[in-house]
Every structure is written in structure tokens, then in C-alpha cells.
Design a protein around this motif. Structure first.
Motif, PDB file in Angstrom:
ATOM      1  N   ARG A   1      31.012  33.170  30.636  1.00 37.66           N
ATOM      2  CA  ARG A   1      32.286  32.463  31.280  1.00 37.66           C
ATOM      3  C   ARG A   1      33.604  32.911  30.714  1.00 37.66           C
ATOM      4  NH1 ARG A   1      33.744  29.254  26.867  1.00 37.66           N
ATOM      5  NH2 ARG A   1      32.132  28.673  25.601  1.00 37.66           N
ATOM      6  N   VAL A   2      33.718  33.270  29.742  1.00 37.17           N
ATOM      7  CA  VAL A   2      34.952  34.099  29.161  1.00 37.17           C
ATOM      8  C   VAL A   2      34.767  35.385  29.254  1.00 37.17           C
ATOM      9  CG1 VAL A   2      36.401  34.366  27.295  1.00 37.17           C
ATOM     10  CG2 VAL A   2      35.034  32.212  27.480  1.00 37.17           C
ATOM     11  N   ARG A   3      35.628  35.899  30.254  1.00 33.18           N
ATOM     12  CA  ARG A   3      35.664  37.416  30.506  1.00 33.18           C
ATOM     13  C   ARG A   3      37.123  37.874  30.334  1.00 33.18           C
ATOM     14  NH1 ARG A   3      31.525  38.202  35.614  1.00 33.18           N
ATOM     15  NH2 ARG A   3      30.237  36.298  35.027  1.00 33.18           N
ATOM     16  N   GLY A   4      37.043  39.092  29.388  1.00 32.96           N
ATOM     17  CA  GLY A   4      38.143  39.928  29.046  1.00 32.96           C
ATOM     18  C   GLY A   4      38.078  41.281  29.467  1.00 32.96           C
ATOM     19  N   VAL A   5      39.220  41.914  29.845  1.00 35.46           N
ATOM     20  CA  VAL A   5      38.921  43.125  30.199  1.00 35.46           C
ATOM     21  C   VAL A   5      40.268  44.164  29.197  1.00 35.46           C
ATOM     22  CG1 VAL A   5      40.629  42.964  32.048  1.00 35.46           C
ATOM     23  CG2 VAL A   5      38.982  45.080  32.045  1.00 35.46           C
ATOM     24  N   ILE A   6      39.746  45.094  28.693  1.00 40.16           N
ATOM     25  CA  ILE A   6      40.829  46.030  28.119  1.00 40.16           C
ATOM     26  C   ILE A   6      41.502  47.008  29.243  1.00 40.16           C
ATOM     27  CG2 ILE A   6      41.184  47.957  26.170  1.00 40.16           C
ATOM     28  CD1 ILE A   6      38.515  46.852  25.014  1.00 40.16           C
ATOM     29  N   GLY A   7      42.497  46.414  29.812  1.00 37.31           N
ATOM     30  CA  GLY A   7      43.034  46.953  31.152  1.00 37.31           C
ATOM     31  C   GLY A   7      43.457  45.960  31.946  1.00 37.31           C
ATOM     32  N   ALA A   8      42.937  46.119  33.287  1.00 37.11           N
ATOM     33  CA  ALA A   8      43.335  45.055  34.359  1.00 37.11           C
ATOM     34  C   ALA A   8      42.269  45.081  35.314  1.00 37.11           C
ATOM     35  CB  ALA A   8      44.766  45.312  34.900  1.00 37.11           C
ATOM     36  N   ALA A   9      41.857  43.954  35.933  1.00 39.53           N
ATOM     37  CA  ALA A   9      41.123  43.664  36.845  1.00 39.53           C
ATOM     38  C   ALA A   9      40.916  42.430  37.577  1.00 39.53           C
ATOM     39  CB  ALA A   9      39.520  44.276  36.446  1.00 39.53           C
ATOM     40  N   GLU A  10      40.649  42.323  38.623  1.00 36.89           N
ATOM     41  CA  GLU A  10      40.641  40.736  39.428  1.00 36.89           C
ATOM     42  C   GLU A  10      39.407  40.384  38.827  1.00 36.89           C
ATOM     43  OE1 GLU A  10      40.558  38.938  43.717  1.00 36.89           O
ATOM     44  OE2 GLU A  10      40.914  41.192  43.558  1.00 36.89           O
ATOM     45  N   GLY A  11      39.863  38.882  38.447  1.00 34.38           N
ATOM     46  CA  GLY A  11      38.930  37.988  38.050  1.00 34.38           C
ATOM     47  C   GLY A  11      38.513  38.120  36.452  1.00 34.38           C
ATOM     48  N   TRP A  12      38.954  39.110  35.832  1.00 36.46           N
ATOM     49  CA  TRP A  12      38.916  39.340  34.206  1.00 36.46           C
ATOM     50  C   TRP A  12      40.308  39.155  33.731  1.00 36.46           C
ATOM     51  CZ3 TRP A  12      34.183  41.154  31.758  1.00 36.46           C
ATOM     52  CH2 TRP A  12      33.274  41.019  32.482  1.00 36.46           C
ATOM     53  N   GLU A  13      40.362  38.384  32.569  1.00 38.68           N
ATOM     54  CA  GLU A  13      41.604  38.366  31.990  1.00 38.68           C
ATOM     55  C   GLU A  13      42.234  39.475  31.234  1.00 38.68           C
ATOM     56  OE1 GLU A  13      42.663  34.122  30.245  1.00 38.68           O
ATOM     57  OE2 GLU A  13      40.735  34.271  29.804  1.00 38.68           O
ATOM     58  N   SER A  14      43.175  39.769  31.244  1.00 43.93           N
ATOM     59  CA  SER A  14      43.358  41.181  30.288  1.00 43.93           C
ATOM     60  C   SER A  14      43.387  40.617  28.823  1.00 43.93           C
ATOM     61  CB  SER A  14      44.888  41.615  30.777  1.00 43.93           C
ATOM     62  OG  SER A  14      45.367  42.745  29.756  1.00 43.93           O
ATOM     63  N   PHE A  15      43.030  41.677  28.179  1.00 37.33           N
ATOM     64  CA  PHE A  15      43.186  41.493  26.465  1.00 37.33           C
ATOM     65  C   PHE A  15      44.410  41.157  26.124  1.00 37.33           C
ATOM     66  CE2 PHE A  15      43.240  43.437  22.413  1.00 37.33           C
ATOM     67  CZ  PHE A  15      42.524  42.738  21.903  1.00 37.33           C
ATOM     68  N   SER A  16      45.336  41.775  26.670  1.00 27.55           N
ATOM     69  CA  SER A  16      46.582  41.551  26.225  1.00 27.55           C
ATOM     70  C   SER A  16      47.253  40.330  26.258  1.00 27.55           C
ATOM     71  CB  SER A  16      47.538  42.851  26.842  1.00 27.55           C
ATOM     72  OG  SER A  16      47.635  42.579  28.259  1.00 27.55           O
ATOM     73  N   THR A  17      46.662  39.402  27.117  1.00 27.65           N
ATOM     74  CA  THR A  17      47.108  38.171  27.321  1.00 27.65           C
ATOM     75  C   THR A  17      46.383  37.295  26.118  1.00 27.65           C
ATOM     76  OG1 THR A  17      45.376  37.448  28.975  1.00 27.65           O
ATOM     77  CG2 THR A  17      47.734  38.516  29.848  1.00 27.65           C
ATOM     78  N   TRP A  18      45.473  37.870  25.730  1.00 29.55           N
ATOM     79  CA  TRP A  18      44.717  36.783  24.707  1.00 29.55           C
ATOM     80  C   TRP A  18      45.621  36.672  23.498  1.00 29.55           C
ATOM     81  CZ3 TRP A  18      39.063  38.576  24.822  1.00 29.55           C
ATOM     82  CH2 TRP A  18      38.565  38.075  26.019  1.00 29.55           C
ATOM     83  N   ARG A  19      46.785  35.815  23.446  1.00 21.17           N
ATOM     84  CA  ARG A  19      47.636  35.691  22.258  1.00 21.17           C
ATOM     85  C   ARG A  19      47.973  34.362  22.141  1.00 21.17           C
ATOM     86  NH1 ARG A  19      45.776  39.841  22.149  1.00 21.17           N
ATOM     87  NH2 ARG A  19      46.752  41.952  21.758  1.00 21.17           N
ATOM     88  N   GLY A  20      47.369  33.668  20.899  1.00 15.52           N
ATOM     89  CA  GLY A  20      47.593  32.182  20.522  1.00 15.52           C
ATOM     90  C   GLY A  20      48.271  32.299  19.381  1.00 15.52           C
TER      91      GLY A  20
END
Length: 395
Positions: free
Chosen positions: A126-145
Motif C-alpha cells: 500500500r505504500v509505494r515510493g519511486v526513486i524518480g517520478a511515476a504516476e501512482g507512485w510517490e516520489s522518494f524526494s517528497t518523503w520528508r517529515g
């Protein structure tokens, strides 16, 4: 967390406290200090926690070597989540099996590998991240808390990683590694492998594999060394990196060492900074050993032998024995006891072929969700490797 906690997630924080301004990781144009890497790991861990990733969850890493892999690996460890590195050469069915068998609920995939990742990932992921960009997957670069380190209590024997190994069987098995087993293994690597915080290390072999990840990268972070991450084992890139960054340390299997020796850049590059070399996976041909000794006379060469189930180091052939113990896998590492036994688990005499078995805190907890194979592998208090060997006359 408790005052006595000592886990994979703690290593980076301690190195950042000791060497905040020192360069921890270099990857392409990224040059990141220990303090900045530690902060990014915290932010990534908190972003994953906000997405529901928690202690004990399995989370797959499906990527070639890159900076994001390193950050995600330590971020998951900080949460007590169980990272599941996956071989990037596998196809959709093989990746799907690992995701399903491990019960992975999250996945970080490299953009170039998304066709395989999408075909393999079921609804449980259910948690899907991508190193780069792709539809339906969150970009790793946005994973910032948030900046603060997550406060998660993790015991030494809590599972922290599943390393899938197929051995000789059709279905891969998940070797369950804990912080305790890995940290004992790192101590053996550091002491017997003569590693130090002054090392400048080239990491060119895949980080999904326990050899590069657990014999070299994480011990390097543990010590506060500088880690040069390359996307692959291209000989020209390795040689250029050694020269350009004044690297002191390199691990390669014999095939890659041979490719380096045969490459036209070998004699054109300044490799004088290199001081320590390591190999594994197979025995180095004697003529290649002699050639390395002649062309890199200042390099101390080590053979690391082991299995994924041993996290993975079991024995080391030291520099002084490379040419006097030809074909040998060396002697047991600092925290390992090794025997060669017969079919009745009795130690054999020198010169007799038997199975190599080990007893060590390095050893895995067991095979994930497979008590029968775990019991088969651990008999009489020893891990049975399945490898055959012969004991030297002097042990």
C-alpha cells in the motif's frame, strides 16, 4: 528508546555526533556530510511513519545502488521496520513471490525498474515510493517529515532485515537478520578486515546483496568512513573514482578484479591511494593474485567467505596467507567458530572432505516463516552451511 539500545538505526546517529562535518556519502553530484545524512534519514523515517510504516512491517527496496537506497535503508532501521532488499535482475514473478512471502506492505522502487515493480506488487503493498517520478507512485524526494529522530524501542534480536537467498532450491528463503547478528558481524569485519574511520571506500557491487551492504557499507557508516556509491561495477568508473576521490579501499569479486586488471585505464589512472582490497564469492586464481600483488604492491588483500545466513562473514584469508594458502577460504573470523563435519555431525580429520558448519552471534534468527528449514539448518547448536570443505593440518 532505552539507554542501552544498540541497533542498526543507532549507528548513523553516533557517527554523525562524532564526525558531523565529515563526508559520509558521495553519489554522483551528491556529497553529504554525516550530520546531513542523519537529518535526512530522520525526515524520511518520519514521513514513512506518517504513511503507516511501523516496527515489524516489511518494506521492499528494489533499486540499483544510489543515495536513496542508503537513506531508506537507515530510515527503515530507525523505525524498526524490516527492510527487504530485492535483486534488481529478478523478473515480476520472482519479485512477486518475495513480496508475498515476506508480507511486504511497502516498496521503494527505482523508476527504471517500475515495469517489474508494478507487475509484481499486489494490493498488500500500500505504500509505494519511486526513486524518480511515476504516476501512482510517490516520489522518494517528497518523503520528508519532522527532523527529530523517531523514538522506537528496538531489541537486539528484533528482526531488522530479510535477505532472500535461493541456495540450491527453486524457491528463495528469507534469512532473518537482527541488529545483534549484524553488529557482531560488523565487529568481525572491522577488526579482522583492518577497517578504520580513515577509509575512503568504493561501493560498486549491489547493495541488495549482503556482501556489499553488510561487510562494507554499514561497517563504513559505523566507523565514520567516507563511502563512494557507484551505480554498478563498471571498471572504468571504479578506476576513475579511485583516482578522483583518492579511495583507499575496494571490494570486488574475482571477476571484477580481473576486469579492472585488463582495462586500459588500469595503468593510466593513479591508484596509489588504494591500501586495502577485498574479494569473495569464489577463490581468486593464483596468477591473478600474483598480478594484483605486482601491480598494486601497497594493497593488503583479504578474502571474505560466508553465507547470507551468517550476515554474511564466516572466515577470512588474510593478506599474509594469500600466496601460502592457495585455494583456502581462511580462518574463522573474530566472532565465529567453524568446523568441518561428517554426515553424523562429527568433526573430521585434516584432509577429509566434510560439511562446513559455524557457531556465531553472526548467525541469522532463522528462515522467515519456515520453521522446518530453520530446524534443518541449525542442528546441534551449529549452522550447517551446505558447503563442502577440507580442514588444513594446522586448522
Amino acid at each position: 528508546m532505552t539507554t542501552r539500545q544498540h541497533t542498526i538505526g543507532d549507528l548513523l546517529r553516533r557517527s554523525a555526533a562524532r564526525f558531523p562535518a565529515k563526508t559520509a556519502v558521495i553519489y554522483g553530484n551528491v556529497r553529504q556530510s554525516y550530520a546531513d545524512l542523519d537529518l535526512e534519514v530522520n525526515r524520511t523515517a518520519n514521513a514513512l511513519a506518517a504513511r503507516g510504516v511501523a516496527k515489524g512491517d516489511r518494506f521492499a527496496l528494489f533499486s540499483h545502488n544510489n543515495h536513496a537506497f542508503v537513506v531508506a535503508y537507515f530510515a527503515l532501521a530507525r523505525l524498526g521496520a524490516i527492510s527487504v532488499p530485492i535483486n534488481f535482475m529478478l523478473g515480476p514473478r520472482e519479485v512477486a513471490y518475495i513480496l508475498e512471502h515476506s508480507g511486504a506492505t511497502g516498496m521503494l522502487a527505482e523508476e527504471a525498474l517500475l515495469p517489474v515493480a508494478e507487475a509484481a506488487a499486489g494490493p498488500a503493498v500500500r505504500v509505494r515510493g519511486v526513486i524518480g517520478a511515476a504516476e501512482g507512485w510517490e516520489s522518494f524526494s517528497t518523503w520528508r517529515g519532522d527532523d527529530a529522530e523517531p523514538q522506537v524501542e528496538i531489541a537486539a534480536d528484533d528482526p531488522i532485515q530479510l535477505m532472500y537467498t535461493s541456495g540450491t532450491e527453486s524457491r528463495p528463503k528469507g534469512a532473518t537478520l537482527s541488529s545483534g547478528s549484524l553488529l557482531a558481524q560488523y565487529v568481525s569485519c572491522v577488526v579482522d578486515g583492518e577497517m578504520s574511520s580513515d577509509d575512503v571506500e568504493v561501493h560498486a557491487l549491489p547493495l541488495y546483496h549482503c556482501a556489499q551492504l553488510h561487510c562494507f557499507l554499514t561497517p563504513g557508516i559505523y566507523l565514520g568512513a567516507t563511502n563512494l556509491i557507484l551505480p554498478g561495477a563498471d571498471p572504468a568508473s571504479i578506476l576513475a573514482t579511485i583516482e578522483g576521490e583518492r579511495a583507499t579501499k575496494l571490494f570486488c569479486p574475482p571477476t571484477v578484479w580481473i576486469a579492472l586488471l585488463r582495462h586500459p585505464d588500469f595503468d593510466r589512472r593513479d591508484l596509489s591511494s588504494l591500501r586495502k582490497g577485498y574479494y569473495g564469492a569464489s577463490i581468486m586464481p593464483v596468477e591473478v593474485l600474483k598480478e594484483i600483488s605486482a601491480r598494486l604492491p601497497d594493497v593488503r588483500l583479504f578474502n571474505f567467505y560466508g553465507q547470507t545466513e551468517m550476515a554474511p562473514l564466516a572466515t577470512i584469508l588474510r593478506p599474509e596467507e594469500q600466496l601460502t594458502r592457495l585455494g583456502s577460504a581462511g580462518r574463522p573470523a573474530l566472532n565465529v567458530e567453524t568446523r568441518i563435519v561428517d554426515d553424523e555431525d562429527r568433526p573430521v580429520a585434516p584432509g577429509v572432505v566434510g560439511e562446513i558448519v559455524h557457531r556465531s552471534p553472526h548467525a541469522m534468527l532463522g528462515y522467515w516463516n519456515d520453521p522446518d528449514k530453520t530446524a534443518e539448518a541449525f542442528r546441534g547448536g551449529w549452522f550447517h552451511s551446505g558447503d563442502l570443505g577440507v580442514m588444513d593440518a594446522d586448522g
